[in-house]
Design an enzyme around this catalytic site. Structure first.
Site, PDB file in Angstrom:
ATOM      1  N   THR A  52       0.827  -1.214   0.000  1.00  0.00           N
ATOM      2  CA  THR A  52       0.000   0.000   0.000  1.00  0.00           C
ATOM      3  C   THR A  52       0.861   1.263   0.000  1.00  0.00           C
ATOM      4  OG1 THR A  52      -1.428   1.312   1.457  1.00  0.00           O
ATOM      5  CG2 THR A  52      -0.124  -0.379   2.511  1.00  0.00           C
TER       6      THR A  52
ATOM      7  N   TYR B 175      -1.899  -0.233  10.745  1.00  0.00           N
ATOM      8  CA  TYR B 175      -2.043  -0.797   9.383  1.00  0.00           C
ATOM      9  C   TYR B 175      -0.797  -0.494   8.554  1.00  0.00           C
ATOM     10  CZ  TYR B 175      -3.842  -1.376   4.579  1.00  0.00           C
ATOM     11  OH  TYR B 175      -4.016  -1.742   3.268  1.00  0.00           O
TER      12      TYR B 175
HETATM   13  N1  NAD Z   1      -8.534  -1.904  -2.375  1.00  0.00           N
HETATM   14  C1  NAD Z   1      -7.578  -1.018  -2.265  1.00  0.00           C
HETATM   15  O1  NAD Z   1      -7.789   0.155  -2.608  1.00  0.00           O
HETATM   16  C2  NAD Z   1      -6.197  -1.415  -1.757  1.00  0.00           C
HETATM   17  C3  NAD Z   1      -5.192  -0.449  -1.742  1.00  0.00           C
HETATM   18  C4  NAD Z   1      -3.933  -0.817  -1.267  1.00  0.00           C
HETATM   19  C5  NAD Z   1      -3.689  -2.107  -0.855  1.00  0.00           C
HETATM   20  N2  NAD Z   1      -4.698  -3.022  -0.865  1.00  0.00           N
HETATM   21  C6  NAD Z   1      -4.411  -4.401  -0.432  1.00  0.00           C
HETATM   22  O2  NAD Z   1      -4.922  -5.297  -1.392  1.00  0.00           O
HETATM   23  C7  NAD Z   1      -5.348  -6.494  -0.738  1.00  0.00           C
HETATM   24  C8  NAD Z   1      -6.765  -6.853  -1.144  1.00  0.00           C
HETATM   25  O3  NAD Z   1      -7.611  -5.768  -0.851  1.00  0.00           O
HETATM   26  P1  NAD Z   1      -9.177  -5.784  -1.172  1.00  0.00           P
HETATM   27  O4  NAD Z   1      -9.569  -4.372  -1.417  1.00  0.00           O
HETATM   28  O5  NAD Z   1      -9.495  -6.827  -2.176  1.00  0.00           O
HETATM   29  O6  NAD Z   1      -9.748  -6.194   0.265  1.00  0.00           O
HETATM   30  P2  NAD Z   1     -10.931  -7.182   0.675  1.00  0.00           P
HETATM   31  O7  NAD Z   1     -11.216  -6.919   2.115  1.00  0.00           O
HETATM   32  O8  NAD Z   1     -12.072  -7.087  -0.281  1.00  0.00           O
HETATM   33  O9  NAD Z   1     -10.262  -8.632   0.506  1.00  0.00           O
HETATM   34  C9  NAD Z   1      -9.464  -9.212   1.515  1.00  0.00           C
HETATM   35  C10 NAD Z   1      -9.892 -10.655   1.678  1.00  0.00           C
HETATM   36  O10 NAD Z   1      -9.061 -11.257   2.678  1.00  0.00           O
HETATM   37  C11 NAD Z   1      -9.876 -12.077   3.501  1.00  0.00           C
HETATM   38  N3  NAD Z   1      -9.224 -12.191   4.810  1.00  0.00           N
HETATM   39  C12 NAD Z   1      -9.145 -11.246   5.791  1.00  0.00           C
HETATM   40  N4  NAD Z   1      -8.480 -11.722   6.844  1.00  0.00           N
HETATM   41  C13 NAD Z   1      -8.109 -12.993   6.534  1.00  0.00           C
HETATM   42  C14 NAD Z   1      -7.396 -14.009   7.224  1.00  0.00           C
HETATM   43  N5  NAD Z   1      -6.937 -13.794   8.480  1.00  0.00           N
HETATM   44  N6  NAD Z   1      -7.193 -15.188   6.598  1.00  0.00           N
HETATM   45  C15 NAD Z   1      -7.684 -15.419   5.351  1.00  0.00           C
HETATM   46  N7  NAD Z   1      -8.380 -14.500   4.660  1.00  0.00           N
HETATM   47  C16 NAD Z   1      -8.587 -13.299   5.235  1.00  0.00           C
HETATM   48  C17 NAD Z   1     -11.236 -11.371   3.566  1.00  0.00           C
HETATM   49  O11 NAD Z   1     -12.292 -12.258   3.894  1.00  0.00           O
HETATM   50  C18 NAD Z   1     -11.340 -10.826   2.144  1.00  0.00           C
HETATM   51  O12 NAD Z   1     -12.033 -11.744   1.303  1.00  0.00           O
HETATM   52  C19 NAD Z   1      -5.162  -6.261   0.757  1.00  0.00           C
HETATM   53  O13 NAD Z   1      -3.947  -6.854   1.141  1.00  0.00           O
HETATM   54  C20 NAD Z   1      -5.075  -4.754   0.887  1.00  0.00           C
HETATM   55  O14 NAD Z   1      -4.292  -4.360   1.989  1.00  0.00           O
HETATM   56  C21 NAD Z   1      -5.954  -2.712  -1.320  1.00  0.00           C
END
Ligand code: NAD
Length: 348
Positions: A133, A173
Site C-alpha cells: 500500500t 495498518y
Molecule cells: N482496495 C484497495 O484500494 C487497496 C489499496 C492498497 C492495498 N490493498 C491491499 O490489497 C489487498 C486486497 O484488498 P481488497 O480491497 O481486495 O480487500 P478485501 O477486504 O475485499 O479482501 C481481503 C480478503 O481477505 C480475507 N481475509 C481477511 N483476513 C483474513 C485471514 N486472516 N485469513 C484469510 N483470509 C482473510 C477477507 O475475507 C477478504 O475476502 C489487501 O492486502 C489490501 O491491503 C488494497
C-alpha cells in the site's frame, strides 16, 4: 489483456474472495488457469463474491479453502501446488487497525510471513505477488502541497510519488502492511523467492463492498445510490489517484510474465497523475449526475494521518513491465455505478 501461455498455471490466492481477489479469480478461470482461493470469508461481501463466482463459472470452477493466514499448516501444504501465489488476504482498514492493533498485526504481518514461508518451502518455487500500500510512505508532511479551488496539488512532484520516497510507517495498518512489504522484498534477496511488491494506491471497481472505513470510491457510489448517510472528513479536497481493478490485474499478469525483470522489485501502482480525483469536491458532481439530485453530506474533522494528496509515480512499472492504466476515471466509475445499480438489492 491476453497473455499467451504454454501451460495452465495453478494460482493460490489468499484473500481470493475479496474485491481484488474475486476479480482476479474471474479472469483466471476465464482464461483456463487453475485457481485455489484461500480465504476465511471474514469480510462482508466475500461470501457473495464466492456465490457470484460459482454462479458465473460453476461450483467446481475453482477450489475454495476456508482457512486463516494466521495458521500456516494448510497454506504451506497448498503452496506445494502453486505456480503463482497472490497474497491479498489482509485486515484492510486503518481505523480497525487503530482499535485492534494485535489482530491487525497477526493477520497482516504474521499472515504475510506465513504465506512467504509457505512459498519458500514449496517445491514448485512459486512467483509471489504481494499487495502492499502507499501507506508505507506515511503522511509525507515535508512534501510541499498547494491548494486550488477543488483539490490539493504537489508543488515538486508533478509525476507523483516514486518508489524512492523514504518509508515512514504510520498507523498500525501502515506498520503491519509495511512489515509485510519489507519481508516480501527481502525474501527475494535472502532466499531467492521470486517476489514482487505492488504498492497500491486507491483501487476501485465492481465487487468492491466498500464501507466508510475502506474502499471509499465504492462506498460513496453505494451510499449515493442507496440513500445512505455520508460523512466527509476534512475539506473534501484530498486528492487520490484511482486505479480500476482490471488495470491492477494487468500489472499482476505482466509481473508474472516478466518475472526475470520483476523478481525482487517494488512497484508503485495507481492511476498515476492522469487519473486523479479529489474525494468530494470533484467526486460529488459525478455522483450527483448519476443519482440525478444534489447529495447531502455531513462534515467532520480530518482523520488522523489522512494525506492531503497521494498520487503514484507509475513510471517504473511502465518502463520495466510495459504497464499502464487503460481505464480512465470517468469510464471506471461508470462501470462501478453500473455494477451497484444492477445489484442495488445487496445494499438496501
Ligand atoms: N482496495 C484497495 O484500494 C487497496 C489499496 C492498497 C492495498 N490493498 C491491499 O490489497 C489487498 C486486497 O484488498 P481488497 O480491497 O481486495 O480487500 P478485501 O477486504 O475485499 O479482501 C481481503 C480478503 O481477505 C480475507 N481475509 C481477511 N483476513 C483474513 C485471514 N486472516 N485469513 C484469510 N483470509 C482473510 C477477507 O475475507 C477478504 O475476502 C489487501 O492486502 C489490501 O491491503 C488494497
Amino acid at each position: 489483456m491476453n497473455f499467451r501461455r504454454d501451460t495452465v498455471k495453478t494460482y493460490l490466492i489468499t484473500g481470493g474472495a475479496g474485491f481484488i481477489g474475486s476479480n482476479y479469480v474471474s479472469r483466471l478461470i476465464k482464461r483456463g488457469d487453475r485457481v485455489i482461493v484461500f480465504d476465511n470469508l471474514s469480510r462482508d461481501g466475500s461470501r457473495r463474491n464466492v456465490e457470484w463466482l460459482r454462479e458465473q463459472y460453476g461450483h467446481d470452477s475453482f477450489q475454495l479453502v476456508i482457512d486463516d493466514v494466521r495458521k500456516p499448516e494448510k497454506l504451506t501444504m497448498l503452496a506445494n501446488e502453486a505456480d503463482v501465489m497472490v497474497h491479498l488476504a489482509a485486515q484492510v482498514a486503518v481505523t480497525t487497525s487503530v482499535t485492534h492493533p494485535r489482530d491487525d498485526f497477526e493477520v497482516n504481518a504474521l499472515g504475510t510471513f506465513n504465506a512467504l514461508e509457505a512459498a519458500r518451502a514449496s517445491k514448485k518455487k512459486p512467483v509471489f505477488l504481494y499487495a502492499s500500500t502507499n501507506k508505507v510512505y506515511g503522511g509525507m508532511e515535508d512534501v510541499k502541497v498547494r491548494e486550488t479551488a477543488t483539490r490539493y496539488e504537489y508543488v515538486d512532484y508533478p509525476q507523483g510519488i516514486s518508489e524512492e520516497m523514504p518509508l515512514d510507517f504510520h498507523s498500525p495498518y501502515g506498520c503491519s502492511k509495511g512489515c509485510g512489504d519489507q519481508y516480501v522484498r527481502d525474501y527475494a534477496r535472502i532466499y531467492g523467492v521470486k517476489t514482487v511488491v505492488f504498492r497500491q494506491s486507491c483501487i476501485y471497481g465492481p465487487r468492491q463492498f466498500g464501507v466508510e472505513d475502506q474502499g471509499w470510491v465504492a462506498w460513496f457510489v453505494i451510499a449515493a445510490a442507496a440513500g445512505r448517510k455520508m460523512t466527509i472528513y476534512g475539506d473534501g479536497k484530498q486528492v487520490r489517484d484511482l486505479l480500476f481493478v482490471d488495470d491492477l490485474l494487468d500489472a499482476y499478469d505482466l509481473a508474472v510474465a516478466n518475472i526475470k525483470t520483476a523478481a525482487g522489485k517494488v512497484y508503485n501502482v495507481g492511476g498515476g497523475s492522469e487519473n486523479v480525483l479529489s474525494v468530494w469536491e470533484e467526486f460529488a458532481p459525478i455522483l450527483e449526475k448519476h443519482v440525478g439530485h444534489p447529495l447531502h453530506v455531513e462534515r467532520s474533522n480530518w482523520r488522523p494521518g489522512d494525506q492531503r494528496i497521494y498520487v503514484s509515480d507509475i513510471r517504473k512499472a511502465r518502463e520495466e513491465l510495459g504497464w499502464s492504466p487503460k481505464i480512465n476515471v470517468e469510464d471506471g466509475i461508470q462501470k462501478l455505478q453500473d455494477w451497484v445499480r444492477n445489484n442495488i438489492h445487496l445494499f438496501q
